[in-house]
Scaffold this active site. Sequence first.
Site, PDB file in Angstrom:
ATOM      1  N   LYS A  13       0.836  -1.207   0.000  1.00  0.00           N
ATOM      2  CA  LYS A  13       0.000   0.000   0.000  1.00  0.00           C
ATOM      3  C   LYS A  13       0.870   1.255   0.000  1.00  0.00           C
ATOM      4  CE  LYS A  13      -1.935  -1.048   3.949  1.00  0.00           C
ATOM      5  NZ  LYS A  13      -1.281  -2.342   4.207  1.00  0.00           N
ATOM      6  N   ARG A  88      -9.641   1.239   8.416  1.00  0.00           N
ATOM      7  CA  ARG A  88      -9.227  -0.120   8.714  1.00  0.00           C
ATOM      8  C   ARG A  88     -10.283  -0.893   9.474  1.00  0.00           C
ATOM      9  NH1 ARG A  88      -3.402   0.516   8.593  1.00  0.00           N
ATOM     10  NH2 ARG A  88      -2.486  -1.490   8.979  1.00  0.00           N
ATOM     11  N   ARG A 127      11.981  -5.812   4.628  1.00  0.00           N
ATOM     12  CA  ARG A 127      11.656  -4.391   4.520  1.00  0.00           C
ATOM     13  C   ARG A 127      12.609  -3.544   5.352  1.00  0.00           C
ATOM     14  NH1 ARG A 127       5.810  -2.066   5.457  1.00  0.00           N
ATOM     15  NH2 ARG A 127       5.937  -3.202   7.417  1.00  0.00           N
ATOM     16  N   ARG A 160      11.318  -2.016  11.017  1.00  0.00           N
ATOM     17  CA  ARG A 160      10.214  -1.634  11.888  1.00  0.00           C
ATOM     18  C   ARG A 160      10.041  -2.636  13.015  1.00  0.00           C
ATOM     19  NH1 ARG A 160       5.130  -0.006   8.247  1.00  0.00           N
ATOM     20  NH2 ARG A 160       4.068  -1.247   9.807  1.00  0.00           N
ATOM     21  N   ARG A 171      -0.749  -9.292  12.937  1.00  0.00           N
ATOM     22  CA  ARG A 171      -1.295  -8.221  12.093  1.00  0.00           C
ATOM     23  C   ARG A 171      -2.150  -8.800  10.965  1.00  0.00           C
ATOM     24  NH1 ARG A 171       4.091  -5.377  10.645  1.00  0.00           N
ATOM     25  NH2 ARG A 171       2.865  -4.121   9.193  1.00  0.00           N
TER      26      ARG A 171
HETATM   27  P1  AP5 Z   1       4.927  -1.620   1.870  1.00  0.00           P
HETATM   28  O1  AP5 Z   1       4.644  -0.737   0.706  1.00  0.00           O
HETATM   29  O2  AP5 Z   1       5.680  -1.079   3.005  1.00  0.00           O
HETATM   30  O3  AP5 Z   1       3.561  -2.319   2.349  1.00  0.00           O
HETATM   31  P2  AP5 Z   1       2.331  -1.752   3.175  1.00  0.00           P
HETATM   32  O4  AP5 Z   1       1.115  -2.378   2.588  1.00  0.00           O
HETATM   33  O5  AP5 Z   1       2.385  -0.269   3.266  1.00  0.00           O
HETATM   34  O6  AP5 Z   1       2.654  -2.454   4.559  1.00  0.00           O
HETATM   35  P3  AP5 Z   1       2.572  -1.874   6.047  1.00  0.00           P
HETATM   36  O7  AP5 Z   1       3.315  -2.846   6.925  1.00  0.00           O
HETATM   37  O8  AP5 Z   1       2.969  -0.461   6.092  1.00  0.00           O
HETATM   38  O9  AP5 Z   1       1.073  -2.050   6.319  1.00  0.00           O
HETATM   39  P4  AP5 Z   1       0.374  -2.076   7.638  1.00  0.00           P
HETATM   40  O10 AP5 Z   1      -0.995  -1.916   7.162  1.00  0.00           O
HETATM   41  O11 AP5 Z   1       0.593  -3.273   8.465  1.00  0.00           O
HETATM   42  O12 AP5 Z   1       1.107  -0.932   8.476  1.00  0.00           O
HETATM   43  P5  AP5 Z   1       0.721   0.576   8.802  1.00  0.00           P
HETATM   44  O13 AP5 Z   1       1.954   1.356   8.859  1.00  0.00           O
HETATM   45  O14 AP5 Z   1      -0.385   1.028   7.938  1.00  0.00           O
HETATM   46  O15 AP5 Z   1       5.667  -2.933   1.300  1.00  0.00           O
HETATM   47  C1  AP5 Z   1       6.121  -3.960   2.170  1.00  0.00           C
HETATM   48  C2  AP5 Z   1       7.509  -4.465   1.709  1.00  0.00           C
HETATM   49  O16 AP5 Z   1       7.387  -5.139   0.459  1.00  0.00           O
HETATM   50  C3  AP5 Z   1       8.535  -3.346   1.471  1.00  0.00           C
HETATM   51  O17 AP5 Z   1       9.800  -3.787   1.849  1.00  0.00           O
HETATM   52  C4  AP5 Z   1       8.460  -3.091  -0.043  1.00  0.00           C
HETATM   53  O18 AP5 Z   1       9.679  -2.593  -0.564  1.00  0.00           O
HETATM   54  C5  AP5 Z   1       8.151  -4.486  -0.570  1.00  0.00           C
HETATM   55  N1  AP5 Z   1       7.294  -4.466  -1.757  1.00  0.00           N
HETATM   56  C6  AP5 Z   1       6.258  -3.617  -2.029  1.00  0.00           C
HETATM   57  N2  AP5 Z   1       5.690  -3.924  -3.221  1.00  0.00           N
HETATM   58  C7  AP5 Z   1       6.367  -5.008  -3.704  1.00  0.00           C
HETATM   59  C8  AP5 Z   1       6.268  -5.803  -4.888  1.00  0.00           C
HETATM   60  N3  AP5 Z   1       5.323  -5.564  -5.818  1.00  0.00           N
HETATM   61  N4  AP5 Z   1       7.129  -6.846  -5.042  1.00  0.00           N
HETATM   62  C9  AP5 Z   1       8.074  -7.106  -4.089  1.00  0.00           C
HETATM   63  N5  AP5 Z   1       8.247  -6.389  -2.964  1.00  0.00           N
HETATM   64  C10 AP5 Z   1       7.398  -5.341  -2.761  1.00  0.00           C
HETATM   65  O19 AP5 Z   1       0.151   0.399  10.281  1.00  0.00           O
HETATM   66  C11 AP5 Z   1       0.991  -0.014  11.344  1.00  0.00           C
HETATM   67  C12 AP5 Z   1       0.184  -0.102  12.621  1.00  0.00           C
HETATM   68  O20 AP5 Z   1      -0.366   1.183  12.946  1.00  0.00           O
HETATM   69  C13 AP5 Z   1      -1.031  -1.028  12.581  1.00  0.00           C
HETATM   70  O21 AP5 Z   1      -0.670  -2.369  12.869  1.00  0.00           O
HETATM   71  C14 AP5 Z   1      -1.926  -0.399  13.662  1.00  0.00           C
HETATM   72  O22 AP5 Z   1      -1.490  -0.767  14.943  1.00  0.00           O
HETATM   73  C15 AP5 Z   1      -1.665   1.083  13.481  1.00  0.00           C
HETATM   74  N6  AP5 Z   1      -2.624   1.729  12.565  1.00  0.00           N
HETATM   75  C16 AP5 Z   1      -2.346   2.329  11.378  1.00  0.00           C
HETATM   76  N7  AP5 Z   1      -3.458   2.814  10.802  1.00  0.00           N
HETATM   77  C17 AP5 Z   1      -4.482   2.513  11.653  1.00  0.00           C
HETATM   78  C18 AP5 Z   1      -5.892   2.738  11.605  1.00  0.00           C
HETATM   79  N8  AP5 Z   1      -6.480   3.360  10.571  1.00  0.00           N
HETATM   80  N9  AP5 Z   1      -6.630   2.280  12.650  1.00  0.00           N
HETATM   81  C19 AP5 Z   1      -6.074   1.648  13.699  1.00  0.00           C
HETATM   82  N10 AP5 Z   1      -4.742   1.399  13.785  1.00  0.00           N
HETATM   83  C20 AP5 Z   1      -3.960   1.824  12.780  1.00  0.00           C
HETATM   84 MG    MG Z   2       2.689   1.107   4.859  1.00  0.00          MG
END
Ligand code: AP5
Ligand code: MG
Length: 213
Positions: A13, A88, A127, A160, A171
Site C-alpha cells: 500500500k 481499517r 523491509r 520496523r 497483524r
Molecule cells: P509496503 O509498501 O511497506 O507495504 P504496506 O502495505 O504499506 O505495509 P505496512 O506494513 O505499512 O502495512 P500495515 O498496514 O501493516 O502498516 P501501517 O503502517 O499502515 O511494502 C512492504 C515491503 O514489500 C517493502 O519492503 C516493499 O519494498 C516491498 N514491496 C512492495 N511492493 C512489492 C512488490 N510488488 N514486489 C516485491 N516487494 C514489494 O500500520 C501499522 C500499525 O499502525 C497497525 O498495525 C496499527 O497498529 C496502526 N494503525 C495504522 N493505521 C491505523 C488505523 N487506521 N486504525 C487503527 N490502527 C492503525
Molecule cells: Mg505502509
Amino acid sequence: MKIIMLGAPGAGKGTQARMISEKYGIPQISTGDIFRANIRNETELGKKAKSYMDQGLLVPDELTLDLVVDRLAQDDCAGGYILDGFPRTIPQAEALTGALKEQNTKIDFAIDVEVPDDNIVQRMSGRRACPKCGATYHIRYNPPQQDGICDGCGAELIQREDDKAETVQKRLTVYHSQTQPLIEYYKEQGCMHSVDGTRTMEEVFGDICALLG
Ligand code: AP5
Ligand code: MG
Ligand code: ZN
C-alpha cells in the site's frame, strides 16, 4: 481524486501510494506513518498508539478518527489525496463516509492490493524503512543505492518494530477479521477495484494507473 489503499500489512500500500502521490501530485496520508512520527516525537498520542502497534493490534478508533478528519481538512487535501492504512475498520469507514458526505463528496477509488499471506511474511522480513521521510525499501526487491541509507534524504534505514515474524502473523489475523470486511463495504459503494499485488512494483503501478486514468 480521492483514493483509499486497502490490502494486508505488507501488500505494498505504502509503496504504491507514494508512486501515485508523485505522479498525480496529491498527498499520501498514512495513519501508520503519522503514528510512528508521534512515537518518535514521544507525544501523548504516540505513547498510547505504541502499546497497540507493538502487539500488532489496531489503535482504537477514537484515537484515529479525529486525527484523520483534521488532516483531511488541511489545504493540501483540497485537490484529493491517497489514504494509506485508513480506514481499517467498519466504524472508521462509516465515519469517513459521513465526513465526506458533509462536504458533498465521496471516495472515487478504493484499491485492494491483493497478496496472499504466504508472500507477506517474506516481504516484511526484508523491509527497511526511513524513519525521517517514510520511504520504504526492500533488501532484495527494492534496495537503496547505498546499503542502509535512504536515497531520498540520506537518513539511516531501520527495521520496523512490528515486522518481527510473530507480530506480522498477528497483524494478518487482525487484518482478516477487522479490515477485510471493508472490501464488501466499498463494493456496495461502487468504487472497489483490485489489483494483483504479487507482481513487480512497476507492474502493479501500471495496473493502478490504468484504473485511475
Ligand atoms: P509496503 O509498501 O511497506 O507495504 P504496506 O502495505 O504499506 O505495509 P505496512 O506494513 O505499512 O502495512 P500495515 O498496514 O501493516 O502498516 P501501517 O503502517 O499502515 O511494502 C512492504 C515491503 O514489500 C517493502 O519492503 C516493499 O519494498 C516491498 N514491496 C512492495 N511492493 C512489492 C512488490 N510488488 N514486489 C516485491 N516487494 C514489494 O500500520 C501499522 C500499525 O499502525 C497497525 O498495525 C496499527 O497498529 C496502526 N494503525 C495504522 N493505521 C491505523 C488505523 N487506521 N486504525 C487503527 N490502527 C492503525
Ligand atoms: Mg505502509
Ligand atoms: Zn528518507
